[in-house]
Design a protein around this motif. Sequence first.
Motif, short mmCIF file in Angstrom:
data_model
loop_
_atom_site.label_atom_id
_atom_site.label_comp_id
_atom_site.label_asym_id
_atom_site.label_seq_id
_atom_site.Cartn_x
_atom_site.Cartn_y
_atom_site.Cartn_z
N ARG A 24 4.72 78.99 23.91
CA ARG A 24 5.23 79.24 25.25
C ARG A 24 4.25 80.03 26.10
N TYR A 25 3.48 80.92 25.49
CA TYR A 25 2.65 81.84 26.26
C TYR A 25 1.15 81.63 26.08
N ALA A 26 0.77 80.63 25.31
CA ALA A 26 -0.66 80.38 25.11
C ALA A 26 -1.34 79.96 26.41
N TYR A 27 -0.61 79.29 27.29
CA TYR A 27 -1.22 78.85 28.55
C TYR A 27 -1.73 80.05 29.35
N GLY A 28 -0.94 81.11 29.43
CA GLY A 28 -1.38 82.29 30.16
C GLY A 28 -2.62 82.91 29.55
N LEU A 29 -2.68 82.95 28.22
CA LEU A 29 -3.84 83.53 27.54
C LEU A 29 -5.11 82.73 27.84
N THR A 30 -4.99 81.41 27.88
CA THR A 30 -6.17 80.56 28.07
C THR A 30 -6.38 80.15 29.53
N LEU A 31 -5.56 80.65 30.43
CA LEU A 31 -5.64 80.27 31.85
C LEU A 31 -7.04 80.47 32.44
N PRO A 32 -7.70 81.61 32.21
CA PRO A 32 -9.05 81.76 32.79
C PRO A 32 -10.03 80.69 32.30
N ASP A 33 -9.92 80.31 31.02
CA ASP A 33 -10.81 79.29 30.49
C ASP A 33 -10.48 77.91 31.04
N VAL A 34 -9.17 77.65 31.22
CA VAL A 34 -8.75 76.38 31.81
C VAL A 34 -9.27 76.27 33.24
N ARG A 35 -9.17 77.37 33.99
CA ARG A 35 -9.69 77.38 35.36
C ARG A 35 -11.19 77.09 35.37
N ALA A 36 -11.90 77.74 34.48
CA ALA A 36 -13.36 77.58 34.45
C ALA A 36 -13.78 76.17 34.05
N GLU A 37 -13.09 75.58 33.08
CA GLU A 37 -13.50 74.26 32.59
C GLU A 37 -13.10 73.14 33.54
N PHE A 38 -11.90 73.24 34.14
CA PHE A 38 -11.41 72.14 34.96
C PHE A 38 -11.50 72.41 36.46
N GLY A 39 -11.86 73.66 36.85
CA GLY A 39 -12.01 73.97 38.26
C GLY A 39 -10.74 73.86 39.06
N LEU A 40 -9.61 74.33 38.51
CA LEU A 40 -8.31 74.20 39.17
C LEU A 40 -8.06 75.37 40.12
N SER A 41 -7.30 75.11 41.20
CA SER A 41 -6.95 76.15 42.18
C SER A 41 -5.85 77.05 41.63
N GLU A 42 -5.66 78.21 42.29
CA GLU A 42 -4.61 79.14 41.88
C GLU A 42 -3.24 78.48 41.98
N LEU A 43 -3.02 77.73 43.05
CA LEU A 43 -1.73 77.09 43.24
C LEU A 43 -1.46 76.08 42.13
N LEU A 44 -2.46 75.28 41.77
CA LEU A 44 -2.27 74.27 40.74
C LEU A 44 -2.07 74.93 39.37
N LEU A 45 -2.81 76.00 39.12
CA LEU A 45 -2.62 76.73 37.86
C LEU A 45 -1.19 77.27 37.77
N GLY A 46 -0.69 77.79 38.90
CA GLY A 46 0.68 78.30 38.92
C GLY A 46 1.70 77.20 38.72
N LEU A 47 1.44 76.03 39.30
CA LEU A 47 2.37 74.91 39.15
C LEU A 47 2.42 74.41 37.70
N ILE A 48 1.26 74.40 37.03
CA ILE A 48 1.27 74.01 35.62
C ILE A 48 2.06 75.02 34.79
N ALA A 49 1.88 76.31 35.10
CA ALA A 49 2.66 77.34 34.40
C ALA A 49 4.15 77.13 34.63
N SER A 50 4.54 76.83 35.87
CA SER A 50 5.94 76.54 36.15
C SER A 50 6.40 75.31 35.38
N GLY A 51 5.50 74.31 35.27
CA GLY A 51 5.84 73.10 34.55
C GLY A 51 6.17 73.35 33.09
N THR A 52 5.49 74.32 32.47
CA THR A 52 5.80 74.62 31.07
C THR A 52 7.24 75.11 30.93
#
Length: 397
Positions: A24-52
């Motif tokens: 449930r919480y691994a996404y938050g831990l790896t969020l900075p790496d996900v942002r760096a690898e895929f170049g996602l915006s803050e809004l999209l990162l937040g939407l994926i978190a909401s999606g979980t």
Amino acid sequence: MDSSTMRLGVGGAAVVGVAFGMARYAYGLTLPDVRAEFGLSELLLGLIASGTFVGYLIGLLCVPSVAARFGHRAPTTIGGLCGVAGAATVAFAPTPGLLAAGAVLAGSSAGWVWAPYSDIVTAVAPPRDRPTLLAVITTGTGGGLIGLGVLGIVGTLTSWRVAWAGIALAAAVAAVVNLRTVPRLPPAPGGSGTLRPPLRRSMVRPLAYAVVYFAACTIYFTYASDAVRSGGLGAAAGATLIAVLGVSGLLGLRTGTITGVLGSARTGAACLAVVGVSLALLALGEASLPLVLVSALLFGAAYMVGSAVLAIWTAEAVADRPGDGFTVALVVGAVSSIAAPAAVGAFVPVLGLSGVLQLLAAASVLCGILLWLLDRLRPVAVPEHSATSSQGGASHG
């Protein structure tokens, strides 16, 4: 507790620990790496978190029909399989879309596994053991968080995908342990297969608590690693924070004792206040490792006691339908969890992450104080025949 009850506690703690503490919480831990690898915006990162948490909500809503047809252990098995498949998908995801799908599936595992244990515990354990057993199962999350922190540290030395692969393996092991230690109970006779919300006055405060508690905790888990990295503490600091709060979260094992002294409402109120303080320390001390670690210690204890007290509180509020009561509280909390990351993702570009965390900290503390005061003002119910019966006594609900 007898051996069968202890085995139930072990199996339940294993599944809940992986589903809540890891998947449930691994996404938050790896969020900075996900942002760096895929170049996602803050809004999209937040939407994926909401999606979980959308996945989590779907799991919750499917539990009653599956339990009515196959028994209460069946949803916990499905949850374990979702954790395996979802985490493995994220570990090998080549695109943001597939990563999001895997994260949502992994997040759904928590929705499948938590609520059924209220009914399993009610069916298997004697009343005197139920609060302690629920606390043991819920506090499995603490062990899961310690494991997630260790995997996070390994991920900083290798790849963030290694952490997700480790979660998939842990979910598979927990699913097997669950099948071997949790009894297969028949479906409840006359079960409708649909969630029947217990619309009772006794549920108002637990539901209000769930809204604030889930929103605040979701934001902490989603953005804690990002906050400490943006403060310059390095990738390992986020994983260390998760492991530390997992250790302090073992205090949840004492929730039965704590609620016996304070009562469920005041225990919940204290948890909200401490969660608020931990958010404030995270926001103000993101560049200070000692303050971050103090924040993690406080949050871990409040998070785990707060989780366990919700199970105990709803079982007290609707003693005849503990599973339905707990599931409704979790559904309300899931909706709050869905809204919170998306809202934060929208406001971070305006207020900054630290500013948003401070606002949420203040709201959580104020709600905790209000809940405590409301409990103090609550009139004590007196049994109708207390004046004439030596069996009478004040009720506590």
